[in-house]
Motif scaffolding. Sequence first.
Motif, PDB file in Angstrom:
ATOM      1  N   GLU A 102      -5.680  -5.101   8.545  1.00  0.00           N
ATOM      2  CA  GLU A 102      -5.479  -5.069   7.129  1.00  0.00           C
ATOM      3  C   GLU A 102      -5.399  -3.303   6.991  1.00  0.00           C
ATOM      4  OE1 GLU A 102      -9.320  -6.091   5.576  1.00  0.00           O
ATOM      5  OE2 GLU A 102      -8.920  -8.172   5.931  1.00  0.00           O
ATOM      6  N   ASN A 103      -6.009  -2.622   7.754  1.00  0.00           N
ATOM      7  CA  ASN A 103      -5.876  -0.915   7.490  1.00  0.00           C
ATOM      8  C   ASN A 103      -4.394  -0.658   8.014  1.00  0.00           C
ATOM      9  OD1 ASN A 103      -8.296   0.773   7.007  1.00  0.00           O
ATOM     10  ND2 ASN A 103      -9.315  -1.092   7.890  1.00  0.00           N
ATOM     11  N   VAL A 104      -3.694  -1.499   8.719  1.00  0.00           N
ATOM     12  CA  VAL A 104      -2.354  -1.039   9.020  1.00  0.00           C
ATOM     13  C   VAL A 104      -1.327  -1.405   8.105  1.00  0.00           C
ATOM     14  CG1 VAL A 104      -0.706  -1.034  10.735  1.00  0.00           C
ATOM     15  CG2 VAL A 104      -2.863  -1.021  11.773  1.00  0.00           C
ATOM     16  N   VAL A 105      -1.466  -2.646   7.586  1.00  0.00           N
ATOM     17  CA  VAL A 105      -0.626  -3.099   6.408  1.00  0.00           C
ATOM     18  C   VAL A 105      -1.053  -2.342   5.055  1.00  0.00           C
ATOM     19  CG1 VAL A 105      -0.104  -5.149   5.191  1.00  0.00           C
ATOM     20  CG2 VAL A 105      -0.646  -5.432   7.574  1.00  0.00           C
ATOM     21  N   GLU A 106      -1.994  -2.141   4.724  1.00  0.00           N
ATOM     22  CA  GLU A 106      -2.466  -1.141   3.612  1.00  0.00           C
ATOM     23  C   GLU A 106      -1.799   0.148   3.763  1.00  0.00           C
ATOM     24  OE1 GLU A 106      -6.610  -1.266   2.941  1.00  0.00           O
ATOM     25  OE2 GLU A 106      -6.605  -3.348   2.257  1.00  0.00           O
ATOM     26  N   ASN A 107      -1.986   0.811   4.788  1.00  0.00           N
ATOM     27  CA  ASN A 107      -1.346   1.972   5.150  1.00  0.00           C
ATOM     28  C   ASN A 107       0.013   1.994   4.990  1.00  0.00           C
ATOM     29  OD1 ASN A 107      -1.737   4.752   6.321  1.00  0.00           O
ATOM     30  ND2 ASN A 107      -0.163   4.243   7.636  1.00  0.00           N
ATOM     31  N   ALA A 108       0.704   1.099   5.622  1.00  0.00           N
ATOM     32  CA  ALA A 108       2.257   0.871   5.278  1.00  0.00           C
ATOM     33  C   ALA A 108       2.792   0.771   3.992  1.00  0.00           C
ATOM     34  CB  ALA A 108       2.833  -0.586   6.147  1.00  0.00           C
ATOM     35  N   ILE A 109       1.758  -0.012   2.902  1.00  0.00           N
ATOM     36  CA  ILE A 109       2.336  -0.063   1.585  1.00  0.00           C
ATOM     37  C   ILE A 109       1.773   1.214   0.860  1.00  0.00           C
ATOM     38  CG2 ILE A 109       1.685  -1.360  -0.535  1.00  0.00           C
ATOM     39  CD1 ILE A 109       1.314  -3.797   1.350  1.00  0.00           C
ATOM     40  N   GLU A 110       0.712   1.779   0.885  1.00  0.00           N
ATOM     41  CA  GLU A 110       0.259   2.769   0.196  1.00  0.00           C
ATOM     42  C   GLU A 110       1.022   4.085   0.319  1.00  0.00           C
ATOM     43  OE1 GLU A 110      -3.642   3.521   0.926  1.00  0.00           O
ATOM     44  OE2 GLU A 110      -4.593   1.899   0.035  1.00  0.00           O
ATOM     45  N   HIS A 111       1.319   4.383   1.522  1.00  0.00           N
ATOM     46  CA  HIS A 111       2.317   5.597   1.884  1.00  0.00           C
ATOM     47  C   HIS A 111       3.567   5.253   2.017  1.00  0.00           C
ATOM     48  CE1 HIS A 111      -1.585   7.583   2.225  1.00  0.00           C
ATOM     49  NE2 HIS A 111      -2.067   6.738   2.831  1.00  0.00           N
ATOM     50  N   ASN A 112       4.314   4.370   1.295  1.00  0.00           N
ATOM     51  CA  ASN A 112       5.724   3.986   1.301  1.00  0.00           C
ATOM     52  C   ASN A 112       6.424   4.494   0.068  1.00  0.00           C
ATOM     53  OD1 ASN A 112       8.093   2.468   1.518  1.00  0.00           O
ATOM     54  ND2 ASN A 112       6.974   1.162   2.535  1.00  0.00           N
ATOM     55  N   ASP A 113       7.338   5.311   0.224  1.00  0.00           N
ATOM     56  CA  ASP A 113       8.202   5.835  -0.873  1.00  0.00           C
ATOM     57  C   ASP A 113       9.109   4.983  -1.311  1.00  0.00           C
ATOM     58  OD1 ASP A 113       9.572   6.355   1.244  1.00  0.00           O
ATOM     59  OD2 ASP A 113       9.629   8.492   0.937  1.00  0.00           O
ATOM     60  N   SER A 114       9.446   3.747  -0.563  1.00  0.00           N
ATOM     61  CA  SER A 114      10.591   2.973  -0.971  1.00  0.00           C
ATOM     62  C   SER A 114      10.443   2.390  -2.338  1.00  0.00           C
ATOM     63  CB  SER A 114      10.876   1.982  -0.016  1.00  0.00           C
ATOM     64  OG  SER A 114      11.289   2.802   1.275  1.00  0.00           O
ATOM     65  N   ARG A 115      11.213   2.073  -2.953  1.00  0.00           N
ATOM     66  CA  ARG A 115      11.194   1.217  -4.258  1.00  0.00           C
ATOM     67  C   ARG A 115      10.312  -0.094  -4.003  1.00  0.00           C
ATOM     68  NH1 ARG A 115      13.663  -2.671  -7.368  1.00  0.00           N
ATOM     69  NH2 ARG A 115      15.451  -2.988  -5.508  1.00  0.00           N
ATOM     70  N   ILE A 116      10.735  -0.883  -3.320  1.00  0.00           N
ATOM     71  CA  ILE A 116       9.797  -2.052  -2.690  1.00  0.00           C
ATOM     72  C   ILE A 116       9.395  -1.924  -1.262  1.00  0.00           C
ATOM     73  CG2 ILE A 116       9.746  -4.401  -2.458  1.00  0.00           C
ATOM     74  CD1 ILE A 116      12.000  -4.808  -4.639  1.00  0.00           C
ATOM     75  N   PRO A 117       8.037  -1.693  -0.981  1.00  0.00           N
ATOM     76  CA  PRO A 117       7.791  -1.729   0.336  1.00  0.00           C
ATOM     77  C   PRO A 117       7.789  -2.842   1.152  1.00  0.00           C
ATOM     78  CG  PRO A 117       6.004  -0.672  -1.272  1.00  0.00           C
ATOM     79  CD  PRO A 117       7.124  -1.536  -2.275  1.00  0.00           C
ATOM     80  N   ARG A 118       8.309  -2.838   2.330  1.00  0.00           N
ATOM     81  CA  ARG A 118       8.514  -3.971   3.341  1.00  0.00           C
ATOM     82  C   ARG A 118       7.732  -3.744   4.534  1.00  0.00           C
ATOM     83  NH1 ARG A 118      13.781  -3.280   1.600  1.00  0.00           N
ATOM     84  NH2 ARG A 118      14.406  -2.440   3.836  1.00  0.00           N
ATOM     85  N   VAL A 119       7.036  -4.925   4.737  1.00  0.00           N
ATOM     86  CA  VAL A 119       6.273  -5.021   6.178  1.00  0.00           C
ATOM     87  C   VAL A 119       6.815  -6.304   7.100  1.00  0.00           C
ATOM     88  CG1 VAL A 119       4.249  -5.108   7.128  1.00  0.00           C
ATOM     89  CG2 VAL A 119       4.082  -3.891   4.992  1.00  0.00           C
ATOM     90  N   ARG A 120       6.938  -5.927   8.278  1.00  0.00           N
ATOM     91  CA  ARG A 120       7.370  -6.982   9.210  1.00  0.00           C
ATOM     92  C   ARG A 120       6.362  -7.076  10.354  1.00  0.00           C
ATOM     93  NH1 ARG A 120      10.721  -8.392  13.543  1.00  0.00           N
ATOM     94  NH2 ARG A 120      11.544 -10.496  13.232  1.00  0.00           N
ATOM     95  N   ILE A 121       5.671  -8.387  10.453  1.00  0.00           N
ATOM     96  CA  ILE A 121       4.687  -8.532  11.484  1.00  0.00           C
ATOM     97  C   ILE A 121       5.294  -9.394  12.624  1.00  0.00           C
ATOM     98  CG2 ILE A 121       2.433  -9.079  12.152  1.00  0.00           C
ATOM     99  CD1 ILE A 121       1.635  -8.562   9.357  1.00  0.00           C
ATOM    100  N   THR A 122       5.159  -8.870  13.783  1.00  0.00           N
ATOM    101  CA  THR A 122       5.713  -9.907  15.133  1.00  0.00           C
ATOM    102  C   THR A 122       4.673  -9.924  15.938  1.00  0.00           C
ATOM    103  OG1 THR A 122       7.078  -8.157  16.231  1.00  0.00           O
ATOM    104  CG2 THR A 122       8.101  -9.464  14.464  1.00  0.00           C
ATOM    105  N   ALA A 123       4.695 -11.002  17.056  1.00  0.00           N
ATOM    106  CA  ALA A 123       3.547 -10.975  17.937  1.00  0.00           C
ATOM    107  C   ALA A 123       4.466 -11.312  19.250  1.00  0.00           C
ATOM    108  CB  ALA A 123       2.534 -11.783  17.630  1.00  0.00           C
ATOM    109  N   ASP A 124       4.613 -10.520  20.254  1.00  0.00           N
ATOM    110  CA  ASP A 124       5.129 -10.984  21.460  1.00  0.00           C
ATOM    111  C   ASP A 124       4.255 -11.074  22.723  1.00  0.00           C
ATOM    112  OD1 ASP A 124       7.743 -10.722  20.363  1.00  0.00           O
ATOM    113  OD2 ASP A 124       7.537  -8.567  20.286  1.00  0.00           O
ATOM    114  N   ASP A 125       4.470 -12.143  23.650  1.00  0.00           N
ATOM    115  CA  ASP A 125       3.761 -12.150  24.622  1.00  0.00           C
ATOM    116  C   ASP A 125       4.158 -11.109  25.874  1.00  0.00           C
ATOM    117  OD1 ASP A 125       1.887 -14.416  24.056  1.00  0.00           O
ATOM    118  OD2 ASP A 125       3.748 -15.760  24.374  1.00  0.00           O
ATOM    119  N   ARG A 126       3.121 -10.696  26.652  1.00  0.00           N
ATOM    120  CA  ARG A 126       3.429  -9.744  27.578  1.00  0.00           C
ATOM    121  C   ARG A 126       2.792 -10.034  28.833  1.00  0.00           C
ATOM    122  NH1 ARG A 126       5.064  -4.567  26.770  1.00  0.00           N
ATOM    123  NH2 ARG A 126       5.292  -4.553  29.114  1.00  0.00           N
ATOM    124  N   PRO A 127       3.216 -11.426  29.775  1.00  0.00           N
ATOM    125  CA  PRO A 127       2.550 -11.906  30.737  1.00  0.00           C
ATOM    126  C   PRO A 127       2.581 -10.554  31.983  1.00  0.00           C
ATOM    127  CG  PRO A 127       4.768 -12.638  30.549  1.00  0.00           C
ATOM    128  CD  PRO A 127       4.626 -11.948  29.345  1.00  0.00           C
TER     129      PRO A 127
END
Length: 665
Positions: free
Chosen positions: A551-576
């Motif tokens: 939550e903190n990371v996503v909120e930080n990406a939105i609050e401190h974003n100077d773009s007209r529309i903030p965009r966030v992309r979340i991915t998860a990759d396995d690292r065996p």
Amino acid sequence: MSDDFVGAASGESSGSPARITVLVVTADHEWGRSTKATLETSPEPLEVLVDSPDVALRTLAERRIDCVVYACRSSELDLGAVRSASHRRATEIPVVCWGERTDVEPTAALEWGATDYVRSVESGGSRLVARRLRSYGEWCKSRRRAVRHRSGDGRSSDDGVGRAAAKPERGVRRREPLPIHDAKIRALLTAFPDVALVLDEDGRYLEVYAGTSSESLLIDPPNELVGQRLGNSIPPAQASRIRDCVDRALESGDVQTVEYQLEVPAGTRWFEGRIAPIEERLAGSRAVTLVARDVTDHKETEAELRTREAHLTQAQAVANFGSWYEDLRTNELEWSDEVYRIFGVSDADQLPATSDRFFQFVHPDDEAYVSRKWEAALEGAPYDIEHRIVADGETRWVREKAEISYDGDGEPVRAIGVVQDITDRKEYERRLETQNEQLDVLNRIIRHDLRNQMNVVDGYASLLEDRLDADDAIASRIRTAADDLLAISERLRTANRLAAEEVDRHPLSVAELVDDALATVREEYDEFEYEQSVSDGQWVCGTRELRTALENVVENAIEHNDSRIPRVRITADDRPDVDAVDVRIADNGPGISESERDLFTGARNRSQLEHSNGVGLWIVNWIVSSVGGELGLETDPERGTVVTIRLPRASPPAAESAARAGRGD
């Protein structure tokens, strides 16, 4: 006039006496004839020849001479040449100096190389002189008999046993040499691992014994050493040490010990010499036996032990750590040097360690506690305690730990333990406890007083906003500031809860963590776009606080974003390869400032947080680290920021695995 000899004459020979040939060397023909007559008329069976010094050497080469007599006045006699001539006959011939009282001193004659010195005697004393000469002659003949036992090439035929003996010195007839062919003596010397020497009081080798295995421990072969002095065969320093020990043995009558190092055919070796005085005089001189044992291996082991002890002592000093040992049957206690230092004792010799002495150092308020724990340890309980001591008038803290050994009847017999000075640790713990108490008070103020007061401020700001014109932004700014402070308070409450709670790790679904975090953020922010690519089968090991971190990371990406529309992309990759799952949160903002990025690279201390965003990132890192994860940051002003949260991978719970199997996943 009574007979006046440097050394006492030996007794008569037993059995049928063999004829002894004596060569009298003098340039005084009258003295030569007189001496010949005196010796030949004595009861001793002597054959006497008289030659001048220039003829004597030829006689020695051609005839078998058993003893040489020369007048002190015949200083032209070359004793070195006499010795060389006798060597060519395989046996050194004794040389006796016969002089008047007005002639040279006896010591001078001996220094010139004479075997013995006698003074002229009146009528009746000639027999004693002849007896002495006969004893020398008999010794010479016995040496010739020993030579017959040697093989034609000069090597001993006694199975490798090296044995050499010196001529009798200063008028005393030697006992018959040990028969080298005697099987018992030969076996004894062959098995003898040491080197045996007979030395006179002047440090001259009289006899040398060495077996086959020990002859390489001699600096020279036995037959070459006999007759030499220590100072001529070994280095001066070692010779001086042995001579000093010989003197002590002769003066005290007791066995003396000396250690020395020599370069011998076997290499550089250490020897322990045991020197014992011989009760009877040999060749008119006091003498000793020296048995030298090769102790090189022992010395090397000792050196290695000393090195290890030095390393242990140094390590104990660095760690404020000492060791001790106690024999519980005798109550004898041994302390290492570091224990004495911890207890403030500078001289261990002045204060031997005992159990009673130990309790004199224990703080009076801790004596009963320490005694009770020790008695319990003797009954089988663990002994690992911390208590105070009084050292040099100062109270210090120590930790003690011990292991006790028991005999077959279950009785304690010995204990070995360690003691560590933990005064610095105790002081740190005390300061830390004080700081924690202060932080606890400050935390309560922030969580309750500050939060309550900011709620009041926010309420009045709301009323003020209703009463003012819509264009007046004062009330709105007050409310924004109040909301920021309330957010800080919430984050501090989260940090406090994380510090106080036990970490309970368990399997968590990455997809559920991301869904829950996005749901919470969507309730707070309307204007942003997001995309997620997370598999349902990805599980990590963590706590429920990971959702707060996302939550903190996503909120930080939105609050401190100077773009007209903030965009966030979340991915998860396995690292065996590292048994982990990487959760990546990317935004299209301006990137994280350099000062905040330095907080996580170690370039800045984390106490240098500048605003609430810094607190948020700090909490994220704290949560991720507490579950064994890692936090990574990549930022670029044109492409935004990528936060990577690497978490330990986990297997799904059993119930989830069964459900997935039922669905056919």
